[in-house]
Design a protein around this motif. Sequence first.
Motif, PDB file in Angstrom:
ATOM      1  N   GLU A 182     -11.297  26.367   0.290  1.00 10.74           N
ATOM      2  CA  GLU A 182     -12.205  26.022   1.400  1.00 10.74           C
ATOM      3  C   GLU A 182     -11.885  26.835   2.661  1.00 10.74           C
ATOM      4  OE1 GLU A 182     -12.893  21.782   1.589  1.00 10.74           O
ATOM      5  OE2 GLU A 182     -12.861  21.896   3.762  1.00 10.74           O
ATOM      6  N   LYS A 183     -12.923  27.302   3.311  1.00  8.53           N
ATOM      7  CA  LYS A 183     -12.772  28.026   4.576  1.00  8.53           C
ATOM      8  C   LYS A 183     -12.915  27.044   5.740  1.00  8.53           C
ATOM      9  CE  LYS A 183     -12.483  32.215   2.842  1.00  8.53           C
ATOM     10  NZ  LYS A 183     -11.813  31.793   1.607  1.00  8.53           N
ATOM     11  N   PRO A 184     -12.319  27.349   6.893  1.00 12.06           N
ATOM     12  CA  PRO A 184     -12.536  26.489   8.071  1.00 12.06           C
ATOM     13  C   PRO A 184     -13.991  26.566   8.537  1.00 12.06           C
ATOM     14  CG  PRO A 184     -10.717  28.043   8.420  1.00 12.06           C
ATOM     15  CD  PRO A 184     -11.416  28.472   7.172  1.00 12.06           C
ATOM     16  N   VAL A 185     -14.549  25.425   8.906  1.00 16.11           N
ATOM     17  CA  VAL A 185     -15.944  25.404   9.371  1.00 16.11           C
ATOM     18  C   VAL A 185     -16.098  26.316  10.592  1.00 16.11           C
ATOM     19  CG1 VAL A 185     -17.766  23.949  10.367  1.00 16.11           C
ATOM     20  CG2 VAL A 185     -16.397  23.095   8.460  1.00 16.11           C
ATOM     21  N   GLN A 186     -15.097  26.298  11.493  1.00 15.29           N
ATOM     22  CA  GLN A 186     -15.213  27.100  12.721  1.00 15.29           C
ATOM     23  C   GLN A 186     -15.249  28.595  12.404  1.00 15.29           C
ATOM     24  OE1 GLN A 186     -15.976  25.988  15.830  1.00 15.29           O
ATOM     25  NE2 GLN A 186     -16.291  28.192  16.143  1.00 15.29           N
ATOM     26  N   LEU A 187     -14.520  29.011  11.367  1.00 16.95           N
ATOM     27  CA  LEU A 187     -14.557  30.425  10.962  1.00 16.95           C
ATOM     28  C   LEU A 187     -15.970  30.816  10.527  1.00 16.95           C
ATOM     29  CD1 LEU A 187     -13.067  33.100  10.125  1.00 16.95           C
ATOM     30  CD2 LEU A 187     -12.760  32.042   7.872  1.00 16.95           C
ATOM     31  N   MET A 188     -16.594  29.952   9.724  1.00 10.02           N
ATOM     32  CA  MET A 188     -17.931  30.280   9.252  1.00 10.02           C
ATOM     33  C   MET A 188     -18.932  30.266  10.410  1.00 10.02           C
ATOM     34  SD  MET A 188     -16.811  30.886   6.392  1.00 10.02           S
ATOM     35  CE  MET A 188     -18.290  31.662   5.770  1.00 10.02           C
ATOM     36  N   ALA A 189     -18.696  29.359  11.379  1.00 12.24           N
ATOM     37  CA  ALA A 189     -19.568  29.330  12.571  1.00 12.24           C
ATOM     38  C   ALA A 189     -19.405  30.639  13.355  1.00 12.24           C
ATOM     39  CB  ALA A 189     -19.232  28.127  13.441  1.00 12.24           C
ATOM     40  N   ASP A 190     -18.165  31.137  13.444  1.00 18.24           N
ATOM     41  CA  ASP A 190     -17.921  32.408  14.138  1.00 18.24           C
ATOM     42  C   ASP A 190     -18.685  33.549  13.453  1.00 18.24           C
ATOM     43  OD1 ASP A 190     -16.219  31.184  15.930  1.00 18.24           O
ATOM     44  OD2 ASP A 190     -14.391  31.727  14.854  1.00 18.24           O
ATOM     45  N   LEU A 191     -18.649  33.545  12.112  1.00 22.71           N
ATOM     46  CA  LEU A 191     -19.310  34.626  11.369  1.00 22.71           C
ATOM     47  C   LEU A 191     -20.834  34.543  11.462  1.00 22.71           C
ATOM     48  CD1 LEU A 191     -16.481  35.235  10.428  1.00 22.71           C
ATOM     49  CD2 LEU A 191     -17.305  35.324   8.087  1.00 22.71           C
ATOM     50  N   LEU A 192     -21.333  33.320  11.532  1.00 24.42           N
ATOM     51  CA  LEU A 192     -22.793  33.146  11.612  1.00 24.42           C
ATOM     52  C   LEU A 192     -23.364  33.759  12.881  1.00 24.42           C
ATOM     53  CD1 LEU A 192     -23.127  29.588  10.093  1.00 24.42           C
ATOM     54  CD2 LEU A 192     -24.572  31.513   9.459  1.00 24.42           C
ATOM     55  N   LYS A 193     -22.498  34.033  13.868  1.00 25.14           N
ATOM     56  CA  LYS A 193     -22.989  34.629  15.116  1.00 25.14           C
ATOM     57  C   LYS A 193     -23.521  36.047  14.901  1.00 25.14           C
ATOM     58  CE  LYS A 193     -20.290  32.044  18.451  1.00 25.14           C
ATOM     59  NZ  LYS A 193     -19.143  32.102  19.357  1.00 25.14           N
ATOM     60  N   VAL A 194     -23.184  36.657  13.755  1.00 24.47           N
ATOM     61  CA  VAL A 194     -23.694  38.006  13.493  1.00 24.47           C
ATOM     62  C   VAL A 194     -25.159  37.957  13.028  1.00 24.47           C
ATOM     63  CG1 VAL A 194     -23.100  38.328  11.033  1.00 24.47           C
ATOM     64  CG2 VAL A 194     -22.892  40.265  12.614  1.00 24.47           C
ATOM     65  N   THR A 211     -20.127  27.101   4.613  1.00 27.46           N
ATOM     66  CA  THR A 211     -21.086  27.934   5.365  1.00 27.46           C
ATOM     67  C   THR A 211     -22.305  27.093   5.747  1.00 27.46           C
ATOM     68  OG1 THR A 211     -20.414  29.725   3.885  1.00 27.46           O
ATOM     69  CG2 THR A 211     -22.243  30.186   5.373  1.00 27.46           C
ATOM     70  N   GLY A 212     -22.722  26.242   4.827  1.00 28.47           N
ATOM     71  CA  GLY A 212     -23.880  25.383   5.083  1.00 28.47           C
ATOM     72  C   GLY A 212     -23.603  24.369   6.180  1.00 28.47           C
ATOM     73  N   VAL A 213     -22.392  23.808   6.180  1.00 31.93           N
ATOM     74  CA  VAL A 213     -22.031  22.840   7.231  1.00 31.93           C
ATOM     75  C   VAL A 213     -22.123  23.520   8.602  1.00 31.93           C
ATOM     76  CG1 VAL A 213     -20.119  21.469   8.188  1.00 31.93           C
ATOM     77  CG2 VAL A 213     -20.574  21.426   5.726  1.00 31.93           C
ATOM     78  N   ALA A 214     -21.531  24.729   8.687  1.00 35.62           N
ATOM     79  CA  ALA A 214     -21.564  25.458   9.968  1.00 35.62           C
ATOM     80  C   ALA A 214     -23.006  25.789  10.364  1.00 35.62           C
ATOM     81  CB  ALA A 214     -20.719  26.729   9.864  1.00 35.62           C
ATOM     82  N   ALA A 215     -23.804  26.219   9.376  1.00 34.52           N
ATOM     83  CA  ALA A 215     -25.205  26.592   9.668  1.00 34.52           C
ATOM     84  C   ALA A 215     -25.971  25.376  10.195  1.00 34.52           C
ATOM     85  CB  ALA A 215     -25.871  27.155   8.407  1.00 34.52           C
ATOM     86  N   VAL A 216     -25.799  24.244   9.535  1.00 36.25           N
ATOM     87  CA  VAL A 216     -26.519  23.035   9.960  1.00 36.25           C
ATOM     88  C   VAL A 216     -26.066  22.616  11.355  1.00 36.25           C
ATOM     89  CG1 VAL A 216     -26.688  20.551   9.493  1.00 36.25           C
ATOM     90  CG2 VAL A 216     -27.076  22.186   7.653  1.00 36.25           C
ATOM     91  N   GLN A 217     -24.762  22.690  11.614  1.00 37.80           N
ATOM     92  CA  GLN A 217     -24.269  22.317  12.956  1.00 37.80           C
ATOM     93  C   GLN A 217     -24.865  23.215  14.028  1.00 37.80           C
ATOM     94  OE1 GLN A 217     -19.978  22.368  12.818  1.00 37.80           O
ATOM     95  NE2 GLN A 217     -19.860  20.421  11.725  1.00 37.80           N
ATOM     96  N   MET A 218     -25.152  24.473  13.653  1.00 42.60           N
ATOM     97  CA  MET A 218     -25.694  25.417  14.640  1.00 42.60           C
ATOM     98  C   MET A 218     -27.230  25.419  14.661  1.00 42.60           C
ATOM     99  SD  MET A 218     -23.059  28.506  13.751  1.00 42.60           S
ATOM    100  CE  MET A 218     -23.621  29.768  14.886  1.00 42.60           C
ATOM    101  N   GLY A 219     -27.830  24.567  13.829  1.00 44.50           N
ATOM    102  CA  GLY A 219     -29.293  24.514  13.786  1.00 44.50           C
ATOM    103  C   GLY A 219     -29.896  25.724  13.093  1.00 44.50           C
ATOM    104  N   ARG A 220     -29.137  26.312  12.152  1.00 45.98           N
ATOM    105  CA  ARG A 220     -29.623  27.502  11.443  1.00 45.98           C
ATOM    106  C   ARG A 220     -30.189  27.131  10.068  1.00 45.98           C
ATOM    107  NH1 ARG A 220     -27.387  32.221  13.425  1.00 45.98           N
ATOM    108  NH2 ARG A 220     -26.902  31.971  15.619  1.00 45.98           N
TER     109      ARG A 220
END
Length: 265
Positions: A182-194, A211-220
């Motif tokens: 498992e990757k850290p959610v915050q890491l995936m959120a950082d990457l989604l900024k690209v 990745t999905g958790v981070a995307a949903v948290q960011m409204g992506r």
Amino acid sequence: MSEPVRIGDATLYLGDCLEILPTLGKAGAVITDPPYSSGGAFRADRAGSTAKKYMGSYGRPAAVDIDVVGDSRDANGWAFWATLWLTQCYRMLEDGGPCVIFSDWRQLPNATNVLQAAGFVWRGVGVWAKPGYRPMAGRFAHQAEYFPWGTKGATPWDYTKECLPGVFDHAAPGKEREHQTEKPVQLMADLLKVTAPDATTVDPFMGGGTTGVAAVQMGRKFIGIEIEPRNFDIACRRIEQAYAQRPLFAAEPPKPHEQLGLESA
Ligand SMILES: C[S@@+](CC[C@H](N)C(=O)[O-])C[C@H]1O[C@@H](n2cnc3c(N)ncnc32)[C@H](O)[C@@H]1O
């Protein structure tokens, strides 16, 4: 192929990404963490359990007993296979879209090759640094993982965009982890900024759905694929929870006049 599960703007498929990717329409970005197929130095231990390869040998009990599917290919086998799914990612991506794939140090040279074999313009290698991880007496610690990335063709410079770092420090998930790698959610959120805010990001190897958790948290918008049914269930649950808590993570709180239901001036 079974019907996908839809949770808000997330669409989740249970199955082999080699079968599902060809059925998808256009998407804006790929961010994924495939099986590295790299743990173990020799044929016998390479084919062994991923709990032992990636966790047990370092004296930590496997957090979960669901082994990572498809992790026993040799280097050539991994490269041929990775070129197949990356070629599908290339077909699916909109022009200029980013493709980010995780790798460890052993598979890194292959990972940059397969990215290019699939047609992407190789743009660089980012680093996920895990402070204090895997110290080894008299040797340099294996304390980082890498994310070679590229784009589908040219991407024009946009000087209004945020400059993103190339090294991210985050501790690996601890006892709370539900997936072996498992990757850290915050890491995936950082990457989604690209990715562009309105882009749909595809993760063909979503595992426990980070990745999905981070995307949903960011409204992506997000599309995830996972072959292992128990991991798929974990991903669905985690993404559903993230969706339920989404207002807590809204990037921009509503403006006071909106809260009062007033028109803006
Ligand atoms: C490295 S893990 C991803 C972990 C994920 N980043 C997380 O944070 O939970 C790779 C995942 O890909 C899945 N997988 C392996 N082969 C697959 C395939 N052909 N299609 C879809 N998923 C696959 C494995 O079951 C595993 O859960």
